[in-house]
Design a protein around this motif. Structure first.
Motif, PDB file in Angstrom:
ATOM      1  N   SER A  34      34.414   4.918  18.379  1.00  0.00           N
ATOM      2  CA  SER A  34      34.760   5.756  19.522  1.00  0.00           C
ATOM      3  C   SER A  34      33.634   5.687  20.555  1.00  0.00           C
ATOM      4  CB  SER A  34      34.940   7.206  19.082  1.00  0.00           C
ATOM      5  OG  SER A  34      33.681   7.772  18.724  1.00  0.00           O
ATOM      6  N   PRO A  35      33.916   6.042  21.802  1.00  0.00           N
ATOM      7  CA  PRO A  35      32.834   6.106  22.793  1.00  0.00           C
ATOM      8  C   PRO A  35      31.712   7.056  22.369  1.00  0.00           C
ATOM      9  CG  PRO A  35      34.950   6.124  23.892  1.00  0.00           C
ATOM     10  CD  PRO A  35      35.237   6.256  22.417  1.00  0.00           C
ATOM     11  N   MET A  36      32.053   8.153  21.717  1.00  0.00           N
ATOM     12  CA  MET A  36      31.029   9.091  21.268  1.00  0.00           C
ATOM     13  C   MET A  36      30.104   8.457  20.232  1.00  0.00           C
ATOM     14  SD  MET A  36      29.788  12.065  21.794  1.00  0.00           S
ATOM     15  CE  MET A  36      31.124  12.972  22.596  1.00  0.00           C
ATOM     16  N   GLN A  37      30.667   7.654  19.336  1.00  0.00           N
ATOM     17  CA  GLN A  37      29.842   6.970  18.335  1.00  0.00           C
ATOM     18  C   GLN A  37      28.908   5.958  18.989  1.00  0.00           C
ATOM     19  OE1 GLN A  37      33.210   5.693  15.921  1.00  0.00           O
ATOM     20  NE2 GLN A  37      32.460   6.923  14.190  1.00  0.00           N
ATOM     21  N   VAL A  38      29.399   5.269  20.010  1.00  0.00           N
ATOM     22  CA  VAL A  38      28.548   4.309  20.713  1.00  0.00           C
ATOM     23  C   VAL A  38      27.416   5.042  21.416  1.00  0.00           C
ATOM     24  CG1 VAL A  38      28.466   2.557  22.524  1.00  0.00           C
ATOM     25  CG2 VAL A  38      30.436   2.664  20.984  1.00  0.00           C
ATOM     26  N   ARG A  39      27.744   6.156  22.068  1.00  0.00           N
ATOM     27  CA  ARG A  39      26.698   6.938  22.736  1.00  0.00           C
ATOM     28  C   ARG A  39      25.625   7.360  21.730  1.00  0.00           C
ATOM     29  NH1 ARG A  39      27.892  11.964  26.767  1.00  0.00           N
ATOM     30  NH2 ARG A  39      27.916  10.262  28.293  1.00  0.00           N
ATOM     31  N   GLU A  40      26.032   7.794  20.570  1.00  0.00           N
ATOM     32  CA  GLU A  40      25.073   8.275  19.569  1.00  0.00           C
ATOM     33  C   GLU A  40      24.130   7.165  19.114  1.00  0.00           C
ATOM     34  OE1 GLU A  40      27.575   9.973  16.611  1.00  0.00           O
ATOM     35  OE2 GLU A  40      27.922  11.834  17.729  1.00  0.00           O
ATOM     36  N   VAL A  52      37.381  11.364  23.630  1.00  0.00           N
ATOM     37  CA  VAL A  52      36.313  10.372  23.507  1.00  0.00           C
ATOM     38  C   VAL A  52      35.791  10.255  22.076  1.00  0.00           C
ATOM     39  CG1 VAL A  52      35.605  10.533  25.907  1.00  0.00           C
ATOM     40  CG2 VAL A  52      34.600  12.089  24.222  1.00  0.00           C
ATOM     41  N   GLU A  53      36.278  11.086  21.164  1.00  0.00           N
ATOM     42  CA  GLU A  53      35.932  10.942  19.749  1.00  0.00           C
ATOM     43  C   GLU A  53      36.984  10.137  18.997  1.00  0.00           C
ATOM     44  OE1 GLU A  53      35.104  14.752  18.101  1.00  0.00           O
ATOM     45  OE2 GLU A  53      33.315  15.071  19.327  1.00  0.00           O
ATOM     46  N   LEU A  54      38.003   9.674  19.709  1.00  0.00           N
ATOM     47  CA  LEU A  54      39.047   8.844  19.121  1.00  0.00           C
ATOM     48  C   LEU A  54      38.549   7.410  19.008  1.00  0.00           C
ATOM     49  CD1 LEU A  54      42.009   8.539  18.152  1.00  0.00           C
ATOM     50  CD2 LEU A  54      42.618   8.094  20.553  1.00  0.00           C
ATOM     51  N   ALA A  55      38.530   6.874  17.794  1.00  0.00           N
ATOM     52  CA  ALA A  55      38.023   5.526  17.555  1.00  0.00           C
ATOM     53  C   ALA A  55      39.162   4.521  17.496  1.00  0.00           C
ATOM     54  CB  ALA A  55      37.234   5.483  16.242  1.00  0.00           C
ATOM     55  N   ALA A  56      38.870   3.288  17.888  1.00  0.00           N
ATOM     56  CA  ALA A  56      39.809   2.206  17.651  1.00  0.00           C
ATOM     57  C   ALA A  56      39.997   2.043  16.140  1.00  0.00           C
ATOM     58  CB  ALA A  56      39.272   0.906  18.258  1.00  0.00           C
TER      59      ALA A  56
END
Length: 214
Positions: free
Chosen positions: A124-130, A115-119
């Motif tokens: 990444s999903p983690m960046q969106v969550r943050e 989930v830390e893998l970004a397009a």
């Protein structure tokens, strides 16, 4: 016991949605005619709900979706933290087999825990969550707002729901969505718990006549 009712909707259809083009946060598209009809149907169904405030992303398709409520005088705020995930360099491109395979593999990697893998050139999903967390904190810091409406985006909604229910991001695809679907939650302040009341509901759209080009 203090509680808050939270209505979360995905924006209405855009022409990019209809064509299967990935929009993400980099394409600020408008609602098409069908999306406007969806927005009107949602307003007709929920005009009676006493929303204290409306929250949208910074992308115009979310504000357009709830414009009828804003026109009633309900206060609203737009937050970039609610924007769709950045899908990267392939946003806005006509669908092709290579791009479709890339996104399919990317989503599969997320499901498998990456989930830390970004397009590429995206998020990444983690960046969106943050970036969502400060917006969540802001909303929950306002207990006087007993009923709110949040207009946002499909993947971002999935990420938000896993966060609210304290779930790993690998579970986000369990939250299905379609244009102008509704998730309704309640939040109890004393125990700081969310309860899911309505999931991916589109009954407010059933009265619409399906367009011939869909």
């Amino acid at each position: 016991m203090r509680s808050k009712s939270i209505y979360i909707i995905r924006h209405g259809e855009t022409e990019y949605n209809r064509l299967g083009v990935v929009q993400g946060s980099g394409v600020d598209s408008e609602l098409n005619d069908w999306g406007k009809a969806q927005a009107a149907a949602f307003f007709d169904a929920y005009e009676h709900v006493p929303f204290d405030r409306i929250y949208t992303s910074k992308l115009q398709r979310t504000k357009q979706t709830v414009q009828a409520f804003i026109d009633l005088g309900i206060p609203y705020e737009s937050h970039a933290g609610l924007n769709e995930i950045g899908w990267g360099m392939r946003e806005g491109r006509t669908p092709n087999n290579m791009d479709n395979a890339y996104y399919r593999d990317l989503v599969l990697a997320w499901r498998n825990g990456q989930v830390e893998l970004a397009a590429e050139e995206g998020e990444s999903p983690m960046q969106v969550r943050e970036r969502q967390l400060p917006v969540i904190d802001l909303i929950l810091s306002r207990p006087h707002e007993k009923c709110i409406l949040i207009a946002m985006h499909g993947r971002a909604m999935r990420i938000l729901l896993t966060t609210l229910f304290n779930q790993p991001l690998t579970e986000m695809d369990h939250y299905e969505h379609s244009n102008l679907c509704l998730y309704k939650l309640s939040y109890c302040y004393p125990d700081r718990q969310f309860t899911l009341e309505v999931s991916n509901d589109i009954t407010h759209l059933l009265s619409l006549e399906i367009p011939h080009n869909s």
